[in-house]
Design a protein around this motif. Structure first.
Motif, PDB file in Angstrom:
ATOM      1  N   PHE A  28       0.839  -1.190   0.000  1.00 42.00           N
ATOM      2  CA  PHE A  28       0.000   0.000   0.000  1.00 42.00           C
ATOM      3  C   PHE A  28       0.884   1.254   0.000  1.00 42.00           C
ATOM      4  CE2 PHE A  28      -2.368  -3.411   1.964  1.00 42.00           C
ATOM      5  CZ  PHE A  28      -3.586  -3.342   1.296  1.00 42.00           C
ATOM      6  N   PRO A  29       0.511   2.275  -0.767  1.00 37.07           N
ATOM      7  CA  PRO A  29       1.347   3.474  -0.823  1.00 37.07           C
ATOM      8  C   PRO A  29       1.341   4.289   0.465  1.00 37.07           C
ATOM      9  CG  PRO A  29      -0.636   3.755  -2.144  1.00 37.07           C
ATOM     10  CD  PRO A  29      -0.620   2.336  -1.675  1.00 37.07           C
ATOM     11  N   MET A  41       4.252  -2.049   9.719  1.00 35.19           N
ATOM     12  CA  MET A  41       5.134  -2.693   8.750  1.00 35.19           C
ATOM     13  C   MET A  41       4.480  -3.956   8.205  1.00 35.19           C
ATOM     14  SD  MET A  41       9.009  -3.890   9.413  1.00 35.19           S
ATOM     15  CE  MET A  41       9.770  -5.094   8.397  1.00 35.19           C
ATOM     16  N   LEU A  42       4.717  -4.228   6.950  1.00 34.42           N
ATOM     17  CA  LEU A  42       4.290  -5.479   6.351  1.00 34.42           C
ATOM     18  C   LEU A  42       5.527  -6.345   6.132  1.00 34.42           C
ATOM     19  CD1 LEU A  42       1.769  -4.364   3.574  1.00 34.42           C
ATOM     20  CD2 LEU A  42       1.253  -5.303   5.821  1.00 34.42           C
ATOM     21  N   GLY A  62       3.882   2.138   2.585  1.00 37.13           N
ATOM     22  CA  GLY A  62       3.910   3.463   3.196  1.00 37.13           C
ATOM     23  C   GLY A  62       4.996   4.369   2.659  1.00 37.13           C
ATOM     24  N   GLY A  63       5.298   4.256   1.363  1.00 36.02           N
ATOM     25  CA  GLY A  63       6.317   5.108   0.763  1.00 36.02           C
ATOM     26  C   GLY A  63       7.749   4.647   1.012  1.00 36.02           C
ATOM     27  N   LYS A  64       7.913   3.463   1.584  1.00 34.70           N
ATOM     28  CA  LYS A  64       9.255   2.933   1.844  1.00 34.70           C
ATOM     29  C   LYS A  64       9.471   1.643   1.063  1.00 34.70           C
ATOM     30  CE  LYS A  64       9.498   4.835   6.468  1.00 34.70           C
ATOM     31  NZ  LYS A  64       9.613   4.553   7.887  1.00 34.70           N
ATOM     32  N   ILE A  65      10.720   1.388   0.756  1.00 33.48           N
ATOM     33  CA  ILE A  65      11.095   0.137   0.094  1.00 33.48           C
ATOM     34  C   ILE A  65      11.739  -0.766   1.136  1.00 33.48           C
ATOM     35  CG2 ILE A  65      12.593  -0.920  -1.622  1.00 33.48           C
ATOM     36  CD1 ILE A  65      12.292   1.617  -3.278  1.00 33.48           C
TER      37      ILE A  65
END
Length: 106
Positions: A28-29, A41-42, A62-65
């Motif tokens: 999800f973004p 966190m996923l 959430g905008g993180k890689i």
């Protein structure tokens, strides 16, 4: 020959020259919630296919890689160090792209 035999044989034949499997899972973004509580966190994992010793999973949330590594200890004794090397290279590539972009706009 049965379909199952053919499928297993194909996997073995195609995997015999591979050393790494790389997969991505788009998350999800932005942060999501479950029963009113934020999911911070996923976590995802990549089970290694037969005869492939290294698996790299790229996930976003959430905008993180998020990068994770699954590895056969006989091939990669320290998966965390391997991941550190990957992150170092990622940062080096980002810097190079930034320099090239700045040079193109100069």
């Amino acid at each position: 020959l049965g379909l199952e035999f053919i499928a297993k044989d194909a996997i073995v034949r195609f995997n015999c020259h591979a050393a790494v499997v790389l997969s991505n899972v788009q998350g999800f973004p932005s942060q999501i919630h479950w029963k009113g509580r934020p999911i911070k966190m996923l976590c995802a994992f990549l089970p290694l296919p037969p005869r492939i010793p290294i698996g790299v999973l790229v996930t976003s949330y959430g905008g993180k890689i998020i990068l994770s590594v699954e590895a056969d200890e006989q091939v990669v004794p320290d998966a965390n160090r391997f991941l550190d090397y990957m992150l170092e290279e990622y940062e080096a590539i980002k810097k190079q792209i930034s320099r090239e972009g700045e040079a193109a706009h100069a």
